[in-house]
Every structure is written in structure tokens, then in C-alpha cells.
Design a protein around this motif. Structure first.
Motif, PDB file in Angstrom:
ATOM      1  N   GLU A   1      -2.045   1.069   0.053  1.00  0.00           N
ATOM      2  CA  GLU A   1      -0.822   1.359   0.016  1.00  0.00           C
ATOM      3  C   GLU A   1      -0.652   0.305  -0.907  1.00  0.00           C
ATOM      4  O   GLU A   1      -0.679  -0.829  -0.115  1.00  0.00           O
ATOM      5  CB  GLU A   1      -0.109   1.603   1.620  1.00  0.00           C
ATOM      6  CG  GLU A   1       1.699   1.574   1.007  1.00  0.00           C
ATOM      7  CD  GLU A   1       1.701   2.890  -0.228  1.00  0.00           C
ATOM      8  OE1 GLU A   1       1.846   2.871  -1.457  1.00  0.00           O
ATOM      9  OE2 GLU A   1       2.475   4.109   0.046  1.00  0.00           O
ATOM     10  N   THR A   2       0.204  -0.063  -1.930  1.00  0.00           N
ATOM     11  CA  THR A   2       0.286  -0.925  -2.493  1.00  0.00           C
ATOM     12  C   THR A   2       1.775  -0.363  -3.372  1.00  0.00           C
ATOM     13  O   THR A   2       2.038  -1.197  -4.197  1.00  0.00           O
ATOM     14  CB  THR A   2      -0.109  -1.673  -3.796  1.00  0.00           C
ATOM     15  OG1 THR A   2      -1.228  -0.466  -4.283  1.00  0.00           O
ATOM     16  CG2 THR A   2      -1.929  -2.095  -2.823  1.00  0.00           C
ATOM     17  N   TYR A   3       1.837   0.422  -3.410  1.00  0.00           N
ATOM     18  CA  TYR A   3       3.381   1.065  -3.850  1.00  0.00           C
ATOM     19  C   TYR A   3       3.174   1.112  -4.851  1.00  0.00           C
ATOM     20  O   TYR A   3       4.742   0.750  -6.625  1.00  0.00           O
ATOM     21  CB  TYR A   3       4.633   0.177  -3.016  1.00  0.00           C
ATOM     22  CG  TYR A   3       4.898   0.212  -1.221  1.00  0.00           C
ATOM     23  CD1 TYR A   3       5.597   1.906  -1.085  1.00  0.00           C
ATOM     24  CD2 TYR A   3       4.323  -0.725  -0.770  1.00  0.00           C
ATOM     25  CE1 TYR A   3       5.719   1.517   0.238  1.00  0.00           C
ATOM     26  CE2 TYR A   3       4.819  -0.941   0.682  1.00  0.00           C
ATOM     27  CZ  TYR A   3       5.491   1.007   0.820  1.00  0.00           C
ATOM     28  OH  TYR A   3       5.592   0.380   1.964  1.00  0.00           O
ATOM     29  N   SER A   4       1.920   0.702  -5.857  1.00  0.00           N
ATOM     30  CA  SER A   4       2.104   1.264  -7.431  1.00  0.00           C
ATOM     31  C   SER A   4       2.479   2.103  -8.000  1.00  0.00           C
ATOM     32  O   SER A   4       3.334   1.787  -9.685  1.00  0.00           O
ATOM     33  CB  SER A   4       0.901   1.180  -7.156  1.00  0.00           C
ATOM     34  OG  SER A   4      -0.035   2.447  -6.830  1.00  0.00           O
ATOM     35  N   ASP A   5       3.114   3.134  -7.233  1.00  0.00           N
ATOM     36  CA  ASP A   5       3.789   4.378  -8.478  1.00  0.00           C
ATOM     37  C   ASP A   5       5.661   4.315  -8.172  1.00  0.00           C
ATOM     38  O   ASP A   5       5.435   5.386  -8.190  1.00  0.00           O
ATOM     39  CB  ASP A   5       3.224   5.822  -7.614  1.00  0.00           C
ATOM     40  CG  ASP A   5       3.529   6.214  -5.977  1.00  0.00           C
ATOM     41  OD1 ASP A   5       3.296   4.555  -5.076  1.00  0.00           O
ATOM     42  OD2 ASP A   5       3.178   7.062  -5.283  1.00  0.00           O
TER      43      ASP A   5
ATOM     44  N   GLU B   1      12.961  -4.489  -2.280  1.00  0.00           N
ATOM     45  CA  GLU B   1      13.479  -3.757  -3.711  1.00  0.00           C
ATOM     46  C   GLU B   1      12.300  -2.299  -3.882  1.00  0.00           C
ATOM     47  O   GLU B   1      12.756  -0.947  -4.304  1.00  0.00           O
ATOM     48  CB  GLU B   1      13.136  -4.358  -4.974  1.00  0.00           C
ATOM     49  CG  GLU B   1      13.900  -5.932  -4.648  1.00  0.00           C
ATOM     50  CD  GLU B   1      13.792  -6.026  -5.903  1.00  0.00           C
ATOM     51  OE1 GLU B   1      12.904  -6.985  -6.893  1.00  0.00           O
ATOM     52  OE2 GLU B   1      14.343  -7.079  -6.194  1.00  0.00           O
ATOM     53  N   ILE B   2      11.314  -1.716  -3.367  1.00  0.00           N
ATOM     54  CA  ILE B   2      10.846  -1.391  -2.218  1.00  0.00           C
ATOM     55  C   ILE B   2      11.572  -0.097  -1.817  1.00  0.00           C
ATOM     56  O   ILE B   2      11.866   1.344  -2.523  1.00  0.00           O
ATOM     57  CB  ILE B   2       9.507  -1.395  -2.251  1.00  0.00           C
ATOM     58  CG1 ILE B   2       8.377  -2.118  -3.153  1.00  0.00           C
ATOM     59  CG2 ILE B   2       8.788   0.055  -1.722  1.00  0.00           C
ATOM     60  CD1 ILE B   2       7.386  -2.600  -3.256  1.00  0.00           C
ATOM     61  N   VAL B   3      12.347  -0.966  -1.064  1.00  0.00           N
ATOM     62  CA  VAL B   3      12.832   0.399  -0.206  1.00  0.00           C
ATOM     63  C   VAL B   3      14.273   1.009  -0.967  1.00  0.00           C
ATOM     64  O   VAL B   3      13.680   2.338  -0.762  1.00  0.00           O
ATOM     65  CB  VAL B   3      12.655  -0.561   1.070  1.00  0.00           C
ATOM     66  CG1 VAL B   3      14.405   0.157   2.269  1.00  0.00           C
ATOM     67  CG2 VAL B   3      11.947  -0.792   2.497  1.00  0.00           C
ATOM     68  N   ALA B   4      15.055  -0.014  -1.858  1.00  0.00           N
ATOM     69  CA  ALA B   4      15.722   1.013  -2.285  1.00  0.00           C
ATOM     70  C   ALA B   4      15.415   1.942  -3.517  1.00  0.00           C
ATOM     71  O   ALA B   4      16.275   2.539  -3.206  1.00  0.00           O
ATOM     72  CB  ALA B   4      16.944  -0.981  -2.832  1.00  0.00           C
ATOM     73  N   ALA B   5      13.943   1.763  -3.932  1.00  0.00           N
ATOM     74  CA  ALA B   5      13.951   2.734  -4.337  1.00  0.00           C
ATOM     75  C   ALA B   5      13.328   3.991  -4.116  1.00  0.00           C
ATOM     76  O   ALA B   5      13.784   5.244  -4.578  1.00  0.00           O
ATOM     77  CB  ALA B   5      12.864   2.425  -5.722  1.00  0.00           C
ATOM     78  N   VAL B   6      12.970   3.643  -2.424  1.00  0.00           N
ATOM     79  CA  VAL B   6      12.367   4.548  -2.321  1.00  0.00           C
ATOM     80  C   VAL B   6      13.529   5.800  -1.902  1.00  0.00           C
ATOM     81  O   VAL B   6      13.817   6.734  -1.738  1.00  0.00           O
ATOM     82  CB  VAL B   6      11.652   4.431  -0.956  1.00  0.00           C
ATOM     83  CG1 VAL B   6      11.090   5.734   0.342  1.00  0.00           C
ATOM     84  CG2 VAL B   6      10.802   3.944  -1.583  1.00  0.00           C
TER      85      VAL B   6
ATOM     86  N   ILE C   1       7.013  -9.222  -8.389  1.00  0.00           N
ATOM     87  CA  ILE C   1       5.928  -7.860  -9.040  1.00  0.00           C
ATOM     88  C   ILE C   1       5.080  -8.656  -7.586  1.00  0.00           C
ATOM     89  O   ILE C   1       4.089  -9.645  -7.704  1.00  0.00           O
ATOM     90  CB  ILE C   1       5.618  -8.206  -9.809  1.00  0.00           C
ATOM     91  CG1 ILE C   1       6.634  -8.370 -11.440  1.00  0.00           C
ATOM     92  CG2 ILE C   1       4.280  -6.763  -9.985  1.00  0.00           C
ATOM     93  CD1 ILE C   1       5.567  -7.872 -12.918  1.00  0.00           C
ATOM     94  N   SER C   2       5.018  -7.382  -6.277  1.00  0.00           N
ATOM     95  CA  SER C   2       3.920  -7.749  -5.738  1.00  0.00           C
ATOM     96  C   SER C   2       2.432  -7.279  -6.166  1.00  0.00           C
ATOM     97  O   SER C   2       2.155  -6.281  -7.110  1.00  0.00           O
ATOM     98  CB  SER C   2       4.597  -7.667  -4.046  1.00  0.00           C
ATOM     99  OG  SER C   2       3.999  -6.037  -4.435  1.00  0.00           O
TER     100      SER C   2
END
Ligand code: 5AD
Ligand code: SF4
Length: 491
Positions: A163-167, A51-56, A182-183
């Protein structure tokens, strides 16, 4: 550091191996629609990472598709935990190979643990792969894809300290609009001797609590009803301004005194969104504090379930696994949990056939299961993983038929205990959050109670996302059957 890694540090974007480059060298496929098809394997963390990848990539003009044939980019978010998981991916790549033959613009990338473990080897061994990206490098995807579109093959498998992809606000995939992950931590410092995760996901670091709460509140506004806080070891969560967990001791006194640990984070989540059910996974016995158990008990919206892997019931094997707890400490923790929350359900992960596991050790595992009577569990045959301490120092000496038989024995015992546990709900009322239509019948809803057991009941006029009180009338070892009584007060 291997030469391989040094090379990647100099230029993480591009793999300059001696392979035939393929793809569209003349120009990029910009004229084509950017459509991402992403498939996730393994743990919940991988599904959350996708889901982070899709957002990026959505920032980069990609939309997601569920149809393989429509994709211009296929990404596989992979798992390395057991050999079988990696074989599944290799087979899947064969299928993509066929599609690629008819679509010369199609690009294929490998993400996640297998990318991190095999690095450039993946590109060498799997000619179809254009892109290899490790779990800490997803923000680099747009650059890497750029390289790929120029006809290069690209790789970035650098692990990060912070890196935690918090943003990044995850782009929810295959969502029912009700449950979300939520990670909260990334990586693992435990170094269990059988496990590749510390190598593939790096050192443990925690995410800024403010960004966690913002994500939770955003989910609340969007109507989500249940959130699972994710990490390899959630109880070890510790925010002191950023950085690795192992460096906490080096930090200033002021930062130490204002640090936020898991029990505080859990409380923050529960109070910020009192209508959202909160779950968390995975817990490790040595890090689970009494405060966490007290917070669970204090807030109604924190679910009564703890996934508490034990791996083995034998102290000898636990030691060889480098687990940070003994059998006795584990049982003591369970007793403490049950003292505070008598109806808390406990689930397990167990490995059979670890090197040196004798019949006696196996019996101790069965005996521990009898003591705890887990509600459910995930059981595995030991799979030797390259580079782990167990692979380097121990002989994989339990033969396959013995592993199979021992697995069968613990699975059967678990089924018996699961039935004992589901029977405890008979004739009782439980609160269920409706998640989807039951697979067995279109006329039934499927959801879960707070203890994480699946509950199935006739739909009547209820809807997905409703909290409903259900009277339980029947059960199998995995499912409760009942009928709805009324909306619960949580609606
Ligand atoms: N072989 C078998 N099972 C494993 N697990 C982790 N590594 C291995 C391995 N090498 C299991 C553990 C862990 C779960 C996620 O996977 O039980 O808790
Ligand atoms: Fe692997 Fe152990 Fe970390 Fe779990 S706690 S991810 S089993 S090293």
C-alpha cells in the motif's frame, strides 16, 4: 503473530471485544451532515496521511471542518515516537469526551502510529474511541465507519506490503496553496533500536514514480510553488514495479536494470516542474548517494538543504542504536556534500541519554556538532518505547536530571551554531518563497530561503506565492530579517 493480530486478520473491520457498545444502535446518523474534523500530530508523514484520509472520506460524502463543534466524526492522526506524544493524545481524548456527552452522534477515531502500536488496547483503555485504524488501512475507512454507525466499534491495523496510496489524490488540508507534501516511500527497514516506526509503519516500500510525477504536475497546475518529497528514508527510494524494498534482490534482471532510485526520481521531479521548488526529508547517511548530491547541485529548483539525522556523535552509541553508519562515515558524507554544494545547509536529529551514554559519549556528540555546525536541529531526550530492541535488551540507565542537562547543553550549542549560520547570510541576497504573514507583525511576510531558514521582510506589494530576492540586514538564531529587492527570475 499475536492472537490479537490473528483475530484482526480474520475480520479487520470489527472489534468484537467485551466492551459496552455505544452509539446509535437504532439507526445511523445518516440524517446528519457528514463532517470530518481531523487533527494531526507528529511527523510530516502524518500530516500528509491525513490528506489521504480526507480524500478517502470525501469520496464517501464527508466534507472537512475546522470547527470541533460542527464535526460528526473526529479523527486524531497520532504519533508514538516518544511517550510524551502519546500522553498528549490521551489528554486530547478527555476533551473530546466532554463534547461527546453533549453530542451522542459524534464518533471518534484514532489513526496512525498509536493506533498501530496499541491496537485493540486503545479501545479497551479509552472508552470514547469508536474507531482504530493503522497507517496502511485508510482505504478501509468507509467500511469501518459503516460498522461504527451501526453501533459497533471497529478496528483495522493490518500492515501492508504494497500500500502506497498512489491512486489517491490527497485532499489538501489547511493549505496556503503554495507548499505541499508528496509521500514517496512508506515504512522503514532500518530498525534503529530506539524507534517504534518500523513496528507502527511496517516495512519499507516505494511509490510508483509515475503517480508521484502526476501528483507533482497536478500541484503545478494548481499553482503550488514548493513540494517536499516525504519518507522515513527517502534516499532508499527504489521503484522496481512495486513491492518491498527488501525483496528487490529477488526480482528479475530486467526489472532491476530499469529500476528508479532516488537520484533519478529527484531529477524527474526537478525537470518536470522546473518552477517548483523541490525539498525532501528524511535522509539517512548510509543511503545518501553522491548522485543525489550531484542532482541537487545540477538543478536550481532543488533546495540546498539536507535533513540528516545523526542521533549521536559516539560510535559506541551509534552501534547500540543499530545506526548503519559510523561517526567517521557521517562526517565523510558531510564533507562530500560540502565539496559539491558548499552552501548546502544541514540539519540534525539528536537523542541524548540513550542507554549506556556516558559523559564521554555525550562530549563526542557535542564535538561532532562543533565539527558540522548544523544550521538547525531537533533534539530529544531518549524515551523508552515498548517493544523496541532498546527497551527489551538495554537498561534506560541515564537518569532524568542527566538527560535534561545534556539536552540543555546540546540545545544551547545548536543555538550558537544556528546563529553562526544565519549570520553567514548578513548583507547577502537570498531568494525567498513567500508563504504567509509573519506571526510577529501583520506588515511583514514570512517565507524561507533555499537553505530552509525563515526570512521575514516588509510586505510592500508582494504576495503569497511570489519568489522574491531579499537583502538580509539582521538575524536571530532562527530567523533572517531583510527587505525585498525585486521579484526573482523564478516568477
Ligand atoms: N526517544 C527519543 N527520540 C526518538 N526519536 C525516535 N525515537 C525516539 C525515542 N525513542 C527521534 C529520532 C528521530 C526523530 C524523528 O525522533 O531523533 O530521528
Ligand atoms: Fe526510526 Fe531509524 Fe527508521 Fe528513522 S530511520 S524511522 S529513526 S527506525
Amino acid at each position: 503473530m499475536s492472537n490479537d493480530l490473528k483475530k484482526l486478520e480474520r475480520n479487520p473491520y470489527q472489534y468484537n471485544g467485551e466492551f459496552t457498545l455505544f452509539g446509535n444502535k437504532q439507526g445511523s446518523n445518516n440524517s446528519l451532515e457528514k463532517k470530518l474534523y481531523i487533527e494531526s500530530y507528529g511527523c510530516a508523514m502524518n500530516f500528509s496521511d491525513s490528506e489521504i484520509v480526507a480524500a478517502v472520506l470525501s469520496k464517501n460524502g464527508y466534507t472537512t471542518t475546522e470547527k470541533l463543534e460542527d464535526a460528526s466524526l473526529i479523527l486524531l492522526n497520532t504519533c508514538s515516537i516518544r511517550e510524551k506524544a502519546e500522553q498528549t493524545i490521551r489528554k486530547r481524548l478527555e476533551k473530546f469526551n466532554k463534547i461527546k456527552r453533549t453530542n451522542k452522534f459524534l464518533k471518534v477515531g484514532i489513526l496512525g502510529c498509536m493506533a498501530e502500536r496499541l491496537k485493540s488496547k486503545l479501545i479497551e483503555e479509552e472508552k470514547i474511541v469508536d474507531l482504530v485504524v493503522g497507517p496502511d488501512a485508510y482505504k478501509d475507512l468507509p467500511n469501518l465507519i459503516n460498522e461504527v454507525e451501526k453501533g459497533q466499534r471497529a478496528i483495522n491495523v493490518l500492515l501492508s506490503k504494497d500500500e502506497t496510496y498512489s491512486d489517491i489524490t490527497p485532499h489538501r488540508l489547511n493549505t496556503n496553496g503554495i507548499n505541499a507534501f508528496i509521500s514517496i516511500t512508506r515504512g522503514c527497514d532500518n530498525m534503529c533500536t530506539f524507534c517504534v516506526v518500523p513496528f507502527t509503519r511496517g516495512r519499507e516500500r516505494s511509490r510508483d514514480p509515475q503517480s508521484i510525477i502526476e501528483e507533482l504536475n497536478d500541484l503545478g497546475e494548481k499553482g503550488y510553488k514548493e513540494v517536499t518529497l516525504l519518507g522515513q528514508n527517502v534516499d532508499s527510494y527504489l521503484w522496481y514495479g512495486g513491492g518491498l524494498k527488501k525483496d528487490f534482490n529477488k526480482t528479475s534482471e530486467i526489472k532491476k536494470s530499469t529500476a528508479i532510485n532516488f537520484s533519478k526520481l529527484l531529477e524527474l521531479c526537478a525537470t518536470n516542474q522546473p518552477k517548483i521548488r523541490i525539498r525532501f526529508s528524511t535522509s539517512n547517511p548510509q543511503d545518501m548517494s553522491l548522485n543525489v548530491i550531484r542532482v541537487m547541485n545540477k538543478y536550481e529548483n532543488i533546495c540546498n538543504h539536507i535533513h540528516l539525522p545523526v542521533q549521536s556523535g559516539s560510535n559506541k552509541i551509534l552501534k547500540a542504536m543499530n545506526r548503519q553508519h559510523s561517526r567517521e562515515e557521517y562526517v565523510e558524507l558531510i564533507n562530500k556534500i560540502k565539496d559539491v554544494i558548499p552552501n548546502c545547509s544541514i540539519s540534525q536529529d539528536i537523542i541524548v541519554g540513550f542507554p549506556g551514554e556516558s559523559e564521554e559519549d555525550h562530549k563526542e556528540t557535542l564535538d561532532l556538532m562543533e565539527t558540522v555546525k548544523y544550521s538547525f536541529g531537533y533534539m530529544f531526550k531518549y524515551s523508552e518505547r515498548p517493544g523496541t530492541v532498546a527497551q527489551r535488551k538495554l537498561m534506560d540507565d541515564v537518569d532524568e536530571p542527566t538527560k535534561k542537562r545534556r539536552l540543555q547543553e546540546i540545545v544551547e550549542l545548536q543555538q550558537k551554531h544556528s546563529l553562526t549560520r544565519t549570520k553567514e547570510f548578513l548583507n547577502k541576497e537570498v531568494e525567498v518563497l513567500i508563504e504567509k504573514t509573519s506571526k510577529k507583525s501583520k506588515l511583514y511576510w514570512s517565507g524561507r530561503n533555499k537553505e530552509n531558514t525563515v526570512v521575514v521582510f516588509p510586505k510592500e506589494n508582494y504576495n503569497v506565492g511570489d519568489f522574491v530576492n531579499v537583502k538580509i540586514t539582521d538575524c536571530t538564531s532562527a530567523t533572517l530579517l531583510g527587505s525585498a529587492i525585486e521579484y526573482s527570475k523564478n516568477n
